[in-house]
Structures are given as structure tokens and as C-alpha cells.
Design a protein around this motif. Structure first.
Motif, short mmCIF file in Angstrom:
data_model
loop_
_atom_site.label_atom_id
_atom_site.label_comp_id
_atom_site.label_asym_id
_atom_site.label_seq_id
_atom_site.Cartn_x
_atom_site.Cartn_y
_atom_site.Cartn_z
N THR A 195 0.84 -1.20 0.00
CA THR A 195 0.00 0.00 0.00
C THR A 195 0.88 1.25 0.00
N ALA A 235 -6.41 4.68 6.52
CA ALA A 235 -7.43 3.83 5.90
C ALA A 235 -8.82 4.15 6.42
N GLY A 238 -9.77 -3.24 -1.67
CA GLY A 238 -9.46 -1.97 -1.01
C GLY A 238 -8.48 -1.09 -1.77
N TYR A 293 -5.54 2.70 -0.30
CA TYR A 293 -6.77 2.47 0.47
C TYR A 293 -7.98 3.08 -0.24
N GLU A 332 -11.21 1.21 -0.11
CA GLU A 332 -11.43 0.49 1.15
C GLU A 332 -12.82 0.82 1.70
N TRP A 343 -12.26 -3.62 5.77
CA TRP A 343 -11.11 -3.22 6.58
C TRP A 343 -11.17 -3.89 7.96
#
Lengths: 491, 321
Positions: free
Chosen positions: A445, B84, B267, B271, B274, B279
Motif C-alpha cells: 500500500t 485507511a 481496497g 486504500y 477500502e 477493513w
């Protein structure tokens, strides 16, 4: 008492090895496994089920009614599962144990184990594909069988030992049977035309050559930045090869460093030069599919895609080359191992016969790992290399692939893999924080945030480091992160 | 008194009062009739909900899911601070709201279509109901193929008609990478949600539409009312309650569901797609932080509660009018 297995007086490793040989059951499992093995070269020796491993001894036959249920991930080389099921059946017959095996998707492992622990009911053994450290509180210590294996076969390889032992607790919470090499995989014709006949050897090569190939052919580089395991492995390989660390040997968070920022900058540059947005949505099979369908010039993955290509796209298979991990700016190469075969025994298993049977099953599988490696088509590498001498010896399976590579030594890069393979938790041991960071895909990420321009590399690294720090502190408070006695020094 | 004279015509007043069975006792019958619902609510709603609250205030993990040690609001503070969280909350609301709007429009259109007689109506009904009957796994395979980054047939059609590719309005890339881009990913999740919930909302609302007396529509036609006037002044007011039921049901299904995101974007990128339920699963089950996962899941509760109260109030108001 026959119903119980027990520790006996420690014996010398040489005697144990002799016992192993003497007690060979001579069973012929592979006859029941696959039907496509007519031309597969030298085969492993017949399986054997010894009753004694170092200080541990087991009954020749378990008491009537003993059962063993195993849940494990569906192998990425599908034919392996047939061999394993036949092996488990035969083991059950030889040991008087009713064995059931369930294969589930690797993606369901954590949720299945979590549900079993919460319900205090589930399989006797579960095989995980990465460190199960986050589950440590619900798992039985397996110090005895890890020590028995060490006595018989010597110290296990680091990619395995460092995924199953927690120094701060001095506890083996899992038993690692094997691990998987994660080489760099490149399309020979594309890279040769771009001026790299041996494929890329450095990350700089990957950027320059990958860009040239993409501009000329439209075929991108295939390293992911998606919430999935391959992207997580790649992110770590990149960080380590650039001289960065996620954590140090004691579990201290080291992510926010110039080296990690450089790695993230590099990945953003690679994305803009030679990749497409598809890498943000990949799953664990995507880079395989992209490569086999001719839509990727380079991926980092195990050889399972190659075995698939051998059957489904021979042209791509013959045009595939393998490299060790790529060198970073300082020449360092650290490639993450690509999944593991780690068994755990949850606390809810309390039947003594069942526990003994489970432990014997694990040690027997180690004893027969030559068959495991062979029928996984050299995908599974042993935690204890002496169990599979056929693999790396001169003229062995790596030199002459029994599964039909052309040239026969196409996979020779796998021989030295331990030199450039790292693991989750490198350079230390995986701990529950390592496990949580890996399973929540924080590093892939982070790479995606920087590559998409959502954050600067500096900010992406800083924010992710704060998240990792928070996770590490939580587990430290619970007493599961810190320094301690190393596995290799523990007898 | 209930049951006092049941069959009394055959019994003299001097006889002792007849035996009163369980079925004659209102209180007992009421309890028996209510028991399944109460047990269901307690076992599958109340206890898990209280457990989730307790978990969210504890330091429980997947390896040790027992509630041994309370940590106050630390888990809530921790998850709210994560990047997130903002994305997950934002996307949960956007995806639910967009699904609702699209679903309401399409439900009305579909109901209006099915309320009429036309050739091939049966086949149309079967096709329209098909998404509801299709197994999730099969549907996922189909959608992943449709949205594939390289081999999407949608991209193929767009390229064929000259809308995608170098020098075209959607170019220069040859693919749109639906799941690899923030808003296309969110859009894809909305479309799949609508696709799978449309059959049920249509069935619910269609039941109400067929119950509207035809005389009303005939009278409106005689009075010279056009299609939209009839729709807005007769059909929709009559369907109000059922539409609200359909909307309420959709909010409950979509806001608390993680299936579509789990099967498509997971997601990502980053993020950006998401949502709260996924999550919570990722953090609590996959990651092992069970207590934090419970804390995230509890952020769903106020929204679902508010939506339920609002929808029920509107439904009662509608009935009272």
C-alpha cells in the motif's frame, strides 16, 4: 505405555540416522499419486515412517480410534495435492491413524484458523503459507519436534527457522517443513532484444530495460503494488536490496530511513516508466497470468507459473529465463522467500494420541521430503536440506530437471537461492507484529500511494512507519516483540 | 375470561371449571409465539453485538480471542488515526448512497416494465431475476473477466468503436484498468452491488405495483394524465412504503457487506476503495488484531441504526397519511 509417546534419552545424531534407515517402511506412495510421471527421470527413494527421531520416540502403531485431521492450502502446483493425499492415506494405514486432509485456498487460511481457535474446535494440524506468529497465543509450542529434527538433520535453513521461532519467548510456535524460492523471471527474447541477454541483474537494469521493452512492444514489467502476497514480497525485496529494513533483529521498527525512501522513489519511477495501473488491482495469480499470456516482460515469482506454462504454453515456457534476486544500488541482493509450508498445532487439540500422531506425521513428512520436493515439481524446498540430497547435488534434480525443462539445467539458479533469500522479519525473526504488517499489506500500500502520487515517497514512508510502529508497540506491550535467544543457539 | 365458556353449552354451571390448556392461556401462547424471534435476536444479534463491544474495548487477538483485559477506547483511537479509516468511512457512504440512487431508479424502471404485458415477458422476468439466483463465486468470476485489466470485453468493445486506444477520447491506453483506478474501482463496486440487489428490490416493489387498482390508472388516463404525471402522482406515492422497505434493505445489505470489494479491488489502489466491513475483516481476522477489527466494525452500527430509524419513521408516516 504404548498409548503415549515419550521423550527418551538423547542419542547421537548418527544413531538416529541409522534408525531412520533401518525402520524404512518401504511404502510406494508415488504409485498412487500422479499418472503423468512416465518420463520424470530419477525418482526419490520409497517413503519410510521411522518410530524414533532424536530424543522422541513414537509407537509403531497408534491405539485404535486415533485420528488426525489436516487442513492445508491448495498447492500452487495442483498435482502435488494428489500425491500428498495418497501419502497421508498411506501414513494413516501404516500408523493406524484415521487421517483426513482438507485443501483450502491460501486466502482462507487465516480466517479458518481464527474461527477454529475461537470455537475451540477444528483441524488437528493447519498448514499456513507464511509466518503464523500473530496466532501464537492460540498455538501449542512445538519445541520438541523442532529440536528432534535439528538433532537428526542439523539446523534448519533460516527462511524456515525464522518464521516459526520467537526468541523473546524462546518458543517454536510452528513447524516448517519447507519453503519456496522466489527468483526473478524474465522473457528471454524481449530482454535479449533490449540488450540484456542474461535478463536484468540489477534494479537499474529492470528500470532501463523494462522501459525500453515497454516503449518498443507495449509489454510492461509485472511487479505488483496491490494488497496481495506477491506485492508484499516484492516490496520487501526492494527495500532490503536498497539497504533498508522494516525491522531490526530485535523487532525495532526501522522503516523510516533514506534507503527505504529511495526504494519507494525507485518503485514510483518504475511504475511511470514501465508499468500500467493494472498492478494496483492484482491478486496473487495475476503476475503469473500476465507472464504466461505474454503480457509481462519480468515478474518475481516462484516456478509454479513456469510449470503451468510447460503444460499450457510451451512457447512461453521455453522463452522464460530465471535470475536470482536483483541487485540494489550497493550490490546487495535480498529476495523474499515465496511462501512456506508451516504447520501449527492449536491449543484446542488436547487428545494425547492425536497430538502424538500429529507430531509424528510432521517428522515423517520431513523424513520423506525428497518425495515432497519431487512431486511438487521442485517447488517445495526442504527446511532440512540433508533430507533431499537429490535436489542440489551435482547431476541432481536442479542440474537435470526431472520435469522436462529445456535445457535440463534451466532451473540451476535455484541452487544458490539460500544465499540471496530473506524472509518476513529479516534480518531477525518474524514476530506477531511482522505477521500483522504482512497480512494487512502495509508495504505494498505504501508503494502504491507513492506511485500514484497520492503521497510523496517521504510522506508515504513516514505514515507507514508510524502504522508499523503502532503495531509493534502493541505486541511489545503483550510481550511478543523483543530480543531473545536465537534458534540456532538453542538446544 | 378467555376460554371460560369454550364449549360451555355442553357443561352445567355446577361442574368444576374445565381444564385450561396451554393453548388457552394468552400469556403462555404469547411467550411461545415470541420465543423463536426473541431467541433469534438474542443469539444472533444481541449477544454478538455485546461481544463486539466487549472485544473492541479489550486487547483480544485472533490467537487469544478471550476478553481478559480491557484497554478502554484505545482501539477506537488507534483505528481512527489510520489513513485507511477516512477512506473506508468515505467509501462506505459513497458506495451505499450511489448504489441506492441507481438502484431506486432502475427498480422503478424495471417494475414499470414488468407491470405491463409484452411478448417475451416470462423470459425477461427470468433474466432479470437471474443475478439473485447466481452463486456469488460464479458471479465474481464473470465480473472479474468483464473488468479484467487486459482482456476485458468492455474494453474490447470500446476499442472496436474507436473510444479507447491511442488517439481516442478514453485513450491513449488500450485498457481502462477498472480495478486499478480509484473512481473506476468505486464505480465498478457500485455497479456490481446494483446488479446483485436489483432483482430483490424489484420483486419487493413489483408486489406493491401489482396491488395498485387498475381503475386508478384508467381514471388517470381518462383524465388525460401523461406517463410521468401518473408515475409521480399515482404510482410512486402508492409504492412509497415498499420503496422505503427496499431502500432500507439495500442500506443494510450494502453498508455492512464486504463481498464485492473483497472479490474485486480488495481496497486498492492504496486504500482508495477500502470500506469499513472489509477493513474490519482485514485488520481483525487477516491481521490478527481482533479487538481493532471489532472497533472498526462498530463504526457501522450508528449509521445502520440511524438509517433504520429514519426509514421506519418514514414508513409509519407514510402509512398514517
Amino acid at each position: 505405555m504404548a498409548r503415549k509417546w515419550q521423550k527418551s534419552t538423547p542419542i547421537a545424531a548418527s544413531i538416529a540416522v541409522a534408525v531412520l534407515c533401518a525402520l524404512g517402511a518401504g511404502a510406494n506412495v508415488f504409485a498412487a499419486a500422479n499418472s503423468d510421471q512416465s518420463n520424470v527421470g530419477s525418482k526419490p527413494p520409497p517413503v519410510q515412517f521411522p518410530a524414533k527421531f532424536g530424543a522422541l520416540s513414537f509407537p509403531e502403531k497408534f491405539p485404535a480410534g486415533t485420528s488426525l485431521s489436516i487442513t492445508q492450502w491448495s498447492h500452487f502446483v495442483p498435482s502435488y495435492d494428489k500425491w500428498f493425499d495418497a501419502y497421508a492415506r498411506q501414513w494413516g494405514v501404516e500408523n493406524n491413524v484415521k487421517v483426513t486432509v482438507q485443501h483450502i485456498s491460501y486466502a482462507d487460511l487465516n480466517s479458518t484458523l481464527a474461527a477454529a481457535i475461537a470455537a475451540h474446535n477444528g483441524p488437528t494440524l493447519m498448514q499456513m503459507n507464511a509466518t503464523p506468529a500473530a496466532f501464537i497465543q492460540g498455538l501449542q509450542p512445538l519445541n520438541d519436534i523442532n529440536e528432534a529434527a535439528k538433532t537428526v538433520y542439523g539446523t534448519g535453513v533460516e527462511p524456515c527457522t525464522h518464521q516459526t521461532y520467537l526468541p523473546v519467548k524462546q518458543e517454536w510456535y510452528g513447524y516448517c517443513e519447507g519453503w519456496v524460492v522466489d527468483p526473478g523471471d524474465y522473457r528471454i527474447s524481449l530482454w535479449k532484444a533490449a540488450g540484456y541477454p542474461q535478463g536484468p541483474t540489477t534494479y537499474d537494469d529492470l528500470l532501463k530495460g523494462g522501459q525500453a521493452i515497454y516503449q518498443k512492444t507495449g509489454i510492461p514489467v509485472g511487479v505488483g503494488m496491490s494488497p496481495e502476497i506477491d506485492s508484499e514480497f516484492y516490496a520487501r525485496s526492494l527495500i532490503w536490496s536498497f539497504g533498508g529494513q522494516v525491522q531490526d533483529a530485535c523487532g525495532n521498527v526501522m522503516l523510516n530511513s533514506p534507503q527505504v525512501i529511495d526504494a519507494v522513489k525507485y518503485q514510483a519511477k518504475l511504475f511511470h516508466a514501465a508499468e500500467t495501473p493494472e498492478v494496483f488491482s492484482w491478486n496473487a495469480a495475476s503476475n503469473n497470468q500476465a507472464f504466461v499470456s505474454g503480457r509481462a516482460s519480468y515478474i518475481q515469482n516462484s516456478i509454479s507459473f513456469y510449470r503451468t506454462a510447460q503444460d499450457s504454453n510451451a512457447k512461453v515456457a521455453s522463452d522464460t529465463g530465471f535470475r536470482p534476486g536483483l541487485k540494489g544500488p550497493t550490490g546487495a541482493v535480498h529476495q523474499t522467500a515465496h511462501v512456506w509450508f508451516i504447520y501449527v498445532l492449536p491449543n484446542y487439540v488436547t487428545d494425547k494420541n492425536q497430538i502424538a500422531a500429529a507430531k509424528k506425521f510432521l517428522l515423517d513428512l520431513t523424513a520423506n521430503y525428497a518425495s515432497d520436493t519431487y512431486y511438487s515439481k521442485l517447488y517445495d524446498f526442504p527446511a532440512y536440506p540433508p533430507t533431499v540430497p537429490e535436489l542440489a547435488q551435482k547431476g541432481g534434480w536442479i542440474d537435470h530437471d526431472p520435469w522436462g525443462s529445456n535445457p535440463p539445467d534451466k532451473l540451476s539458479v535455484l541452487r544458490g537461492a539460500l544465499d540471496w533469500t530473506a524472509w518476513l522479519g529479516y534480518p531477525g525473526y518474524a514476530d506477531p507484529a511482522t505477521s500483522e504488517v504482512y497480512n494487512t499489506f502495509l508495504l505494498s500500500t505504501m508503494m502504491a500511494q507513492a506511485a500514484r502520487g497520492e503521497k510523496t515517497p517521504e510522506q508515504a514512508v513516514k505514515d507507514t512507519a508510524a502504522q508499523v510502529q503502532q503495531i509493534a508497540e502493541k505486541w511489545k506491550r503483550l510481550g511478543y516483540v523483543g530480543c531473545g535467544q536465537h534458534a540456532a543457539s538453542k538446544d | 375470561m378467555a376460554g371460560g365458556n369454550a364449549g360451555g353449552g355442553h357443561r352445567s354451571p355446577s361442574e368444576p371449571s374445565e381444564r385450561i390448556g396451554i393453548a388457552d392461556r394468552d400469556g403462555v401462547v404469547g411467550v411461545i409465539m415470541l420465543a423463536p424471534a426473541v431467541i433469534y435476536v438474542l443469539a444472533l444479534v444481541a449477544i454478538p453485538f455485546l461481544l463486539a463491544i466487549a472485544l473492541s474495548l479489550s486487547d483480544a487477538t485472533v490467537g487469544n480471542p478471550g476478553i481478559h483485559h480491557f484497554v478502554g477506547l484505545a482501539n477506537f483511537i488507534s483505528v481512527v488515526r489510520e489513513a485507511a479509516f477516512v477512506f473506508a468511512l468515505r467509501n462506505s457512504i459513497i458506495i451505499t448512497a450511489a448504489t441506492l440512487v441507481l438502484l431506486t431508479i432502475l427498480t422503478i424502471l424495471q417494475v414499470e416494465l414488468l407491470a405491463r404485458n409484452f411478448t417475451g415477458k416470462r423470459i425477461a422476468e427470468i433474466l432479470l431475476i437471474l443475478p439473485w439466483a447466481m452463486p456469488v463465486a460464479l458471479a465474481a468470476v464473470g465480473w472479474l473477466w468483464l473488468l479484467d485489466s487486459e482482456f476485458s470485453p468492455i474494453d474490447w468493445i470500446l476499442r472496436a468503436v474507436g473510444l479507447l486506444g491511442p488517439g481516442t477520447p478514453l485513450g491513449p491506453a488500450n485498457n481502462l484498468y477498472y480495478l486499478g483506478r480509484e473512481w473506476l474501482g468505486i464505480g465498478a463496486v457500485v455497479v456490481i452491488n446494483v446488479w446483485r440487489t436489483l432483482p430483490l428490490s424489484t420483486i419487493i416493489v413489483l408486489a406493491g405495483r401489482t396491488a395498485i387498482p387498475n381503475e386508478l390508472f384508467e381514471q388517470a388516463e381518462l383524465d388525460g394524465a401523461g406517463y410521468f404525471r401518473t408515475l409521480l402522482q399515482i404510482t410512486l406515492p402508492a409504492l412509497g412504503t415498499l420503496l422505503i422497505v427496499a431502500i432500507l434493505f439495500t442500506v443494510l445489505v450494502i453498508f455492512g457487506d464486504m463481498t464485492v470489494v473483497a472479490l474485486t479491488t480488495r481496497g486498492g489502489p492504496g486504500y482508495t476503495t477500502e470500506i469499513l466491513p472489509y477493513w474490519a475483516y482485514l485488520k481483525g481476522i487477516q491481521g490478527g488484531a481482533l479487538s481493532q477489527g471489532a472497533a472498526i466494525a462498530l463504526f457501522l452500527f450508528p449509521v445502520l441504526l440511524a438509517a433504520s430509524i429514519l426509514a421506519l419513521r418514514m414508513a409509519y408516516r407514510s402509512e398514517g397519511q
